[in-house]
Design a protein around this motif. Structure first.
Motif, PDB file in Angstrom:
ATOM      1  N   ALA A 127      14.145   1.089   4.025  1.00 54.59           N
ATOM      2  CA  ALA A 127      14.230   0.846   2.585  1.00 54.59           C
ATOM      3  C   ALA A 127      15.294  -0.204   2.272  1.00 54.59           C
ATOM      4  N   THR A 128      16.399  -0.171   3.012  1.00 54.01           N
ATOM      5  CA  THR A 128      17.496  -1.112   2.779  1.00 54.01           C
ATOM      6  C   THR A 128      17.069  -2.552   3.028  1.00 54.01           C
ATOM      7  N   VAL A 129      16.246  -2.743   4.062  1.00 53.21           N
ATOM      8  CA  VAL A 129      15.790  -4.103   4.384  1.00 53.21           C
ATOM      9  C   VAL A 129      14.443  -4.411   3.720  1.00 53.21           C
ATOM     10  N   ARG A 130      14.045  -3.570   2.765  1.00 54.31           N
ATOM     11  CA  ARG A 130      12.875  -3.792   1.915  1.00 54.31           C
ATOM     12  C   ARG A 130      11.551  -3.800   2.677  1.00 54.31           C
ATOM     13  N   ALA A 131      11.486  -3.105   3.809  1.00 54.67           N
ATOM     14  CA  ALA A 131      10.215  -2.960   4.521  1.00 54.67           C
ATOM     15  C   ALA A 131       9.358  -1.882   3.859  1.00 54.67           C
ATOM     16  N   ILE A 132      10.016  -0.961   3.154  1.00 50.70           N
ATOM     17  CA  ILE A 132       9.325   0.063   2.380  1.00 50.70           C
ATOM     18  C   ILE A 132      10.051   0.223   1.057  1.00 50.70           C
ATOM     19  N   ARG A 133       9.365   0.829   0.100  1.00 47.67           N
ATOM     20  CA  ARG A 133       9.994   1.144  -1.180  1.00 47.67           C
ATOM     21  C   ARG A 133       9.529   2.535  -1.589  1.00 47.67           C
ATOM     22  N   GLU A 134      10.487   3.422  -1.819  1.00 53.98           N
ATOM     23  CA  GLU A 134      10.129   4.789  -2.200  1.00 53.98           C
ATOM     24  C   GLU A 134       9.631   4.810  -3.639  1.00 53.98           C
ATOM     25  N   VAL A 135       8.452   5.394  -3.819  1.00 47.92           N
ATOM     26  CA  VAL A 135       7.860   5.523  -5.145  1.00 47.92           C
ATOM     27  C   VAL A 135       7.556   6.995  -5.407  1.00 47.92           C
ATOM     28  N   GLU A 136       7.051   7.273  -6.577  1.00 46.23           N
ATOM     29  CA  GLU A 136       6.866   8.663  -6.995  1.00 46.23           C
ATOM     30  C   GLU A 136       5.958   9.453  -6.066  1.00 46.23           C
ATOM     31  N   GLU A 172       0.853  -1.188   0.000  1.00 45.99           N
ATOM     32  CA  GLU A 172       0.000   0.000   0.000  1.00 45.99           C
ATOM     33  C   GLU A 172       0.887   1.234   0.000  1.00 45.99           C
ATOM     34  N   THR A 173       0.557   2.214  -0.820  1.00 43.62           N
ATOM     35  CA  THR A 173       1.353   3.433  -0.914  1.00 43.62           C
ATOM     36  C   THR A 173       0.813   4.490   0.054  1.00 43.62           C
ATOM     37  N   VAL A 174       1.721   5.059   0.862  1.00 43.17           N
ATOM     38  CA  VAL A 174       1.340   6.058   1.853  1.00 43.17           C
ATOM     39  C   VAL A 174       2.263   7.265   1.729  1.00 43.17           C
ATOM     40  N   SER A 175       1.834   8.382   2.307  1.00 36.70           N
ATOM     41  CA  SER A 175       2.659   9.587   2.318  1.00 36.70           C
ATOM     42  C   SER A 175       3.701   9.492   3.428  1.00 36.70           C
ATOM     43  N   ARG A 176       4.597  10.484   3.474  1.00 33.91           N
ATOM     44  CA  ARG A 176       5.627  10.490   4.528  1.00 33.91           C
ATOM     45  C   ARG A 176       4.989  10.613   5.901  1.00 33.91           C
ATOM     46  N   ALA A 177       3.965  11.454   6.022  1.00 33.57           N
ATOM     47  CA  ALA A 177       3.274  11.603   7.305  1.00 33.57           C
ATOM     48  C   ALA A 177       2.556  10.322   7.697  1.00 33.57           C
ATOM     49  N   GLU A 178       1.936   9.671   6.721  1.00 36.97           N
ATOM     50  CA  GLU A 178       1.241   8.411   7.002  1.00 36.97           C
ATOM     51  C   GLU A 178       2.233   7.318   7.384  1.00 36.97           C
ATOM     52  N   ILE A 190       6.828  -5.427  11.605  1.00 33.51           N
ATOM     53  CA  ILE A 190       7.857  -6.169  12.339  1.00 33.51           C
ATOM     54  C   ILE A 190       9.163  -5.393  12.362  1.00 33.51           C
ATOM     55  N   THR A 191       9.548  -4.846  11.210  1.00 36.62           N
ATOM     56  CA  THR A 191      10.819  -4.120  11.122  1.00 36.62           C
ATOM     57  C   THR A 191      10.787  -2.864  11.979  1.00 36.62           C
ATOM     58  N   CYS A 192       9.654  -2.203  12.066  1.00 36.16           N
ATOM     59  CA  CYS A 192       9.541  -1.008  12.918  1.00 36.16           C
ATOM     60  C   CYS A 192       9.784  -1.349  14.382  1.00 36.16           C
ATOM     61  N   GLN A 193       9.329  -2.514  14.807  1.00 32.53           N
ATOM     62  CA  GLN A 193       9.566  -2.934  16.181  1.00 32.53           C
ATOM     63  C   GLN A 193      11.057  -3.141  16.440  1.00 32.53           C
ATOM     64  N   LEU A 194      11.797  -3.599  15.421  1.00 30.57           N
ATOM     65  CA  LEU A 194      13.232  -3.787  15.575  1.00 30.57           C
ATOM     66  C   LEU A 194      13.951  -2.466  15.815  1.00 30.57           C
ATOM     67  N   LEU A 195      13.405  -1.376  15.281  1.00 32.77           N
ATOM     68  CA  LEU A 195      14.025  -0.066  15.458  1.00 32.77           C
ATOM     69  C   LEU A 195      14.042   0.354  16.928  1.00 32.77           C
ATOM     70  N   ARG A 242       2.040   5.082  10.716  1.00 25.29           N
ATOM     71  CA  ARG A 242       2.088   3.619  10.739  1.00 25.29           C
ATOM     72  C   ARG A 242       3.161   3.121  11.707  1.00 25.29           C
ATOM     73  N   ALA A 243       4.276   3.851  11.760  1.00 20.20           N
ATOM     74  CA  ALA A 243       5.372   3.457  12.648  1.00 20.20           C
ATOM     75  C   ALA A 243       5.085   3.805  14.094  1.00 20.20           C
ATOM     76  N   GLY A 244       4.140   4.715  14.329  1.00 15.42           N
ATOM     77  CA  GLY A 244       3.802   5.117  15.691  1.00 15.42           C
ATOM     78  C   GLY A 244       4.698   6.203  16.245  1.00 15.42           C
ATOM     79  N   ARG A 245       5.546   6.801  15.395  1.00 13.40           N
ATOM     80  CA  ARG A 245       6.430   7.877  15.831  1.00 13.40           C
ATOM     81  C   ARG A 245       7.072   8.518  14.603  1.00 13.40           C
TER      82      ARG A 245
END
Length: 240
Positions: free
Chosen positions: A129-138, A105-111, A149-154, A115-118
């Motif tokens: 992006a490096t671990v492919r949890a997100i992909r920057e698109v236009e 699903e494509t979301v904005s930077r604020a969204e 899951i990856t956000c929890q690792l942060l 989603r990350a909760g912070r």
């Protein structure tokens, strides 16, 4: 996607292709005009299609049924490896079923922050992006199913380099495992089934079984990993 027709086996006209795929000739021509189907084999003024075209058309329809837009379908097909066979495309289509609600699903930077909760830092966004949890698109960021899951690792007190290396190890072994399992499905399950004639009901049941197989395989992988982890812990605790 580049899937070239090969040989003379089961060549079809556009009318036969559309009929076999249970769609209209107009729809098949429309997909072809968008470049979603590979070019047909030309013989004079006549165009012929084979099983690769049929599998591609059925995959497109399955993606639409799962809510993919035409732009998303084009992006999906562009990621299909060069030289994909009809069986490869059939496997792609059948394996969509258990994951109908997990497409990116494509979301904005604020969204993304929401989603990350912070508020995510630039470094954290780059890491995701490096671990492919997100992909920057236009128009924002394409959120993958691993994002929560990856956000929890942060938030863990663990070096990001370690997380990155662990992700690389998982990806390396998962890619190899997927290749092995795909070969098993293609040669030992799909090929014998396609070599025989079947009723529509038998084909529907077979496709359901393949989809269910993917779900059960995932559950078996989790259980196997837990068992292997427990055995590794026991070995580590054994006296030298």
């Amino acid at each position: 996607m580049s899937v070239e027709p090969k040989g003379d086996e089961q060549l079809m006209t556009i009318d036969e292709l559309a009929s076999t795929a249970s769609t209209s000739v107009r729809t098949a021509r429309y997909y072809a005009s968008l470049g979603l189907l590979p070019a047909p084999e030309r013989r004079g003024r006549l165009a012929f299609y084979d099983e690769r075209h049929l599998a591609a058309l059925q995959l497109i329809r399955a993606l639409q049924e799962h809510g993919f837009s035409l732009a998303e379908i084009q992006d999906y097909l562009e990621r299909v490896p060069e030289g994909a066979t009809a069986d490869d495309l059939v496997i792609q289509r059948v394996m969509l079923s258990p994951w109908a609600n997990t497409r990116p699903e494509t979301v904005s930077r604020a969204e993304l922050d929401a989603r990350a909760g912070r508020k995510l830092s630039k470094a954290e966004v780059a890491f995701l992006a490096t671990v492919r949890a997100i992909r920057e698109v236009e128009d924002g960021f394409e959120v993958q199913m691993t994002f929560p899951i990856t956000c929890q690792l942060l938030d863990l007190d663990i070096p990001m380099d370690a997380v990155h290396d662990a992700d690389a190890a998982i990806t390396r072994h998962m890619d190899a495992l997927v290749d092995d399992l795909t070969a098993v499905v293609r040669h030992q399950v799909l090929a014998p089934f396609r070599a025989q004639d079947h009723t529509d009901a038998e084909r529907d049941r077979f496709e359901y079984s393949l989809g269910k197989l993917r779900q059960l395989t995932l559950e078996a992988l989790v259980a196997s990993f837990q068992r292997a982890s427990n055995q590794a812990i026991v070995r580590a605790l054994e006296p030298k």
